[in-house]
Motif scaffolding. Structure first.
Motif, PDB file in Angstrom:
ATOM      1  N   PRO A  91      10.803 -79.058 -67.041  1.00 18.77           N
ATOM      2  CA  PRO A  91      11.880 -78.061 -67.111  1.00 18.77           C
ATOM      3  C   PRO A  91      12.070 -77.283 -65.812  1.00 18.77           C
ATOM      4  N   TRP A  92      10.991 -77.049 -65.073  1.00 23.80           N
ATOM      5  CA  TRP A  92      11.129 -76.291 -63.819  1.00 23.80           C
ATOM      6  C   TRP A  92      11.856 -77.101 -62.760  1.00 23.80           C
ATOM      7  N   PHE A  93      11.610 -78.405 -62.714  1.00 27.01           N
ATOM      8  CA  PHE A  93      12.338 -79.266 -61.781  1.00 27.01           C
ATOM      9  C   PHE A  93      13.828 -79.256 -62.113  1.00 27.01           C
ATOM     10  N   THR A  94      14.125 -79.418 -63.391  1.00 26.05           N
ATOM     11  CA  THR A  94      15.520 -79.448 -63.836  1.00 26.05           C
ATOM     12  C   THR A  94      16.213 -78.122 -63.551  1.00 26.05           C
ATOM     13  N   ALA A  95      15.566 -77.019 -63.905  1.00 24.34           N
ATOM     14  CA  ALA A  95      16.151 -75.699 -63.652  1.00 24.34           C
ATOM     15  C   ALA A  95      16.310 -75.461 -62.152  1.00 24.34           C
ATOM     16  N   GLY A  96      15.325 -75.862 -61.375  1.00 19.80           N
ATOM     17  CA  GLY A  96      15.403 -75.697 -59.918  1.00 19.80           C
ATOM     18  C   GLY A  96      16.551 -76.487 -59.309  1.00 19.80           C
ATOM     19  N   LEU A  97      16.709 -77.730 -59.753  1.00 16.71           N
ATOM     20  CA  LEU A  97      17.806 -78.548 -59.248  1.00 16.71           C
ATOM     21  C   LEU A  97      19.153 -77.929 -59.605  1.00 16.71           C
ATOM     22  N   LEU A  98      19.293 -77.452 -60.833  1.00 18.78           N
ATOM     23  CA  LEU A  98      20.548 -76.819 -61.249  1.00 18.78           C
ATOM     24  C   LEU A  98      20.816 -75.550 -60.435  1.00 18.78           C
ATOM     25  N   PHE A  99      19.773 -74.742 -60.209  1.00 20.75           N
ATOM     26  CA  PHE A  99      19.928 -73.509 -59.435  1.00 20.75           C
ATOM     27  C   PHE A  99      20.330 -73.804 -57.991  1.00 20.75           C
ATOM     28  N   VAL A 100      19.647 -74.752 -57.363  1.00 20.63           N
ATOM     29  CA  VAL A 100      19.966 -75.107 -55.970  1.00 20.63           C
ATOM     30  C   VAL A 100      21.390 -75.644 -55.875  1.00 20.63           C
ATOM     31  N   ALA A 102      23.877 -75.008 -57.882  1.00 20.94           N
ATOM     32  CA  ALA A 102      24.825 -73.916 -58.135  1.00 20.94           C
ATOM     33  C   ALA A 102      24.924 -72.981 -56.935  1.00 20.94           C
ATOM     34  N   SER A 103      23.818 -72.770 -56.236  1.00 17.99           N
ATOM     35  CA  SER A 103      23.831 -71.793 -55.147  1.00 17.99           C
ATOM     36  C   SER A 103      24.291 -72.371 -53.820  1.00 17.99           C
ATOM     37  N   ILE A 104      23.866 -73.588 -53.473  1.00 19.57           N
ATOM     38  CA  ILE A 104      24.269 -74.125 -52.165  1.00 19.57           C
ATOM     39  C   ILE A 104      25.301 -75.248 -52.257  1.00 19.57           C
ATOM     40  N   GLY A 105      25.503 -75.756 -53.455  1.00 16.76           N
ATOM     41  CA  GLY A 105      26.538 -76.778 -53.631  1.00 16.76           C
ATOM     42  C   GLY A 105      26.097 -78.184 -53.283  1.00 16.76           C
ATOM     43  N   LEU A 131      24.692 -69.219 -63.643  1.00 20.44           N
ATOM     44  CA  LEU A 131      25.096 -67.828 -63.380  1.00 20.44           C
ATOM     45  C   LEU A 131      24.346 -67.257 -62.184  1.00 20.44           C
ATOM     46  N   LEU A 132      23.032 -67.460 -62.151  1.00 15.15           N
ATOM     47  CA  LEU A 132      22.238 -66.933 -61.044  1.00 15.15           C
ATOM     48  C   LEU A 132      22.613 -67.599 -59.717  1.00 15.15           C
ATOM     49  N   GLY A 133      22.742 -68.916 -59.737  1.00 13.75           N
ATOM     50  CA  GLY A 133      23.075 -69.646 -58.516  1.00 13.75           C
ATOM     51  C   GLY A 133      24.466 -69.329 -57.991  1.00 13.75           C
ATOM     52  N   ARG A 134      25.445 -69.343 -58.890  1.00  7.75           N
ATOM     53  CA  ARG A 134      26.816 -69.018 -58.476  1.00  7.75           C
ATOM     54  C   ARG A 134      26.902 -67.566 -58.015  1.00  7.75           C
ATOM     55  N   GLY A 135      26.227 -66.662 -58.733  1.00  8.59           N
ATOM     56  CA  GLY A 135      26.227 -65.256 -58.337  1.00  8.59           C
ATOM     57  C   GLY A 135      25.645 -65.076 -56.943  1.00  8.59           C
ATOM     58  N   LEU A 136      24.540 -65.751 -56.661  1.00  2.00           N
ATOM     59  CA  LEU A 136      23.929 -65.690 -55.328  1.00  2.00           C
ATOM     60  C   LEU A 136      24.878 -66.253 -54.270  1.00  2.00           C
ATOM     61  N   ARG A 137      25.522 -67.351 -54.585  1.00  2.00           N
ATOM     62  CA  ARG A 137      26.468 -67.968 -53.649  1.00  2.00           C
ATOM     63  C   ARG A 137      27.606 -67.003 -53.317  1.00  2.00           C
ATOM     64  N   PHE A 138      28.169 -66.383 -54.335  1.00  4.67           N
ATOM     65  CA  PHE A 138      29.299 -65.480 -54.100  1.00  4.67           C
ATOM     66  C   PHE A 138      28.849 -64.178 -53.450  1.00  4.67           C
TER      67      PHE A 138
END
Length: 153
Positions: A91-100, A102-105, A131-138
Motif C-alpha cells: 500500500p505504501w508503494f501504491t500511495a507513494g506512486l499516486l502522490f508523486v 499527483a504532485s509532479i505529474g 488531494l495532497l499531491g494536487r494541493g502541493l502542486r498548486f
C-alpha cells in the motif's frame, strides 16, 4: 465568480489534459492575489472531481469490448500483471506512486488515475493522495507566481 471559474476550469483540465490549470491558476492569482488560497482550494477540489471520473473509468474499463480484447493480448496482460504484482500487498508503494504522480505529474496523473481504478486501489487512498499531491502542486504554482509578481513590482 473567479473561484467558480477556476473550479470549473480545473474540472475541465482534469478531463482534457490539453487545458493547463496551472497557467489558469497563475493568471487568476495574479489578478486577485487576496483570493490565492481559495483559488488553490478550488483548483485542487475541481481537479480531484475530474480525476475521480478517470478512476471510475479505470474500474469499469473492462466493460468495453475493444479494451477487453486488448487486455487479453499477451503483452498487455503481462504489463497489467506486473502492475498488479507491484501494487498487491504494497500500500505504501501504491500511495507513494499516486502522490508523486499527483504532485509532479510524472507519470501523468490521468494515466495513474485510470491505473488505480483498474488495480482497484481503495478509493480513499486514491482520493487522499490526489488531494495532497494536487494541493502541493498548486501551492508550488502559487509560490512561483508570487515570486514572478515580486520581480515586476
Amino acid at each position: 465568480m473567479l473561484f467558480w471559474s477556476v473550479f470549473g476550469a480545473s474540472i475541465a483540465s482534469a478531463l482534457i489534459p490539453l487545458i493547463n490549470i496551472e497557467a489558469i491558476l497563475a493568471v487568476s492569482i495574479s489578478q486577485a492575489p487576496s483570493a490565492t488560497w481559495g483559488l488553490v482550494i478550488a483548483a485542487t477540489i475541481g481537479q480531484m472531481l475530474g480525476k475521480i471520473l478517470w478512476y471510475w473509468g479505470g474500474m469499469h474499463v473492462d466493460r468495453a469490448p475493444w479494451v477487453s480484447r486488448h487486455l487479453q493480448k499477451p503483452k498487455a496482460k503481462a504489463s497489467l500483471d506486473r502492475w498488479h504484482e507491484r501494487a498487491e500487498g504494497r500500500p505504501w508503494f501504491t500511495a507513494g506512486l499516486l502522490f508523486v504522480s499527483a504532485s509532479i505529474g510524472f507519470p501523468p496523473y490521468a494515466v495513474t488515475a485510470v491505473l488505480a481504478g483498474i488495480l482497484r486501489v481503495p478509493f480513499w487512498v486514491f482520493f487522499v493522495t490526489g488531494l495532497l499531491g494536487r494541493g502541493l502542486r498548486f501551492w508550488a504554482v502559487v509560490g512561483g507566481t508570487s515570486s514572478v509578481m515580486h520581480l515586476f513590482q
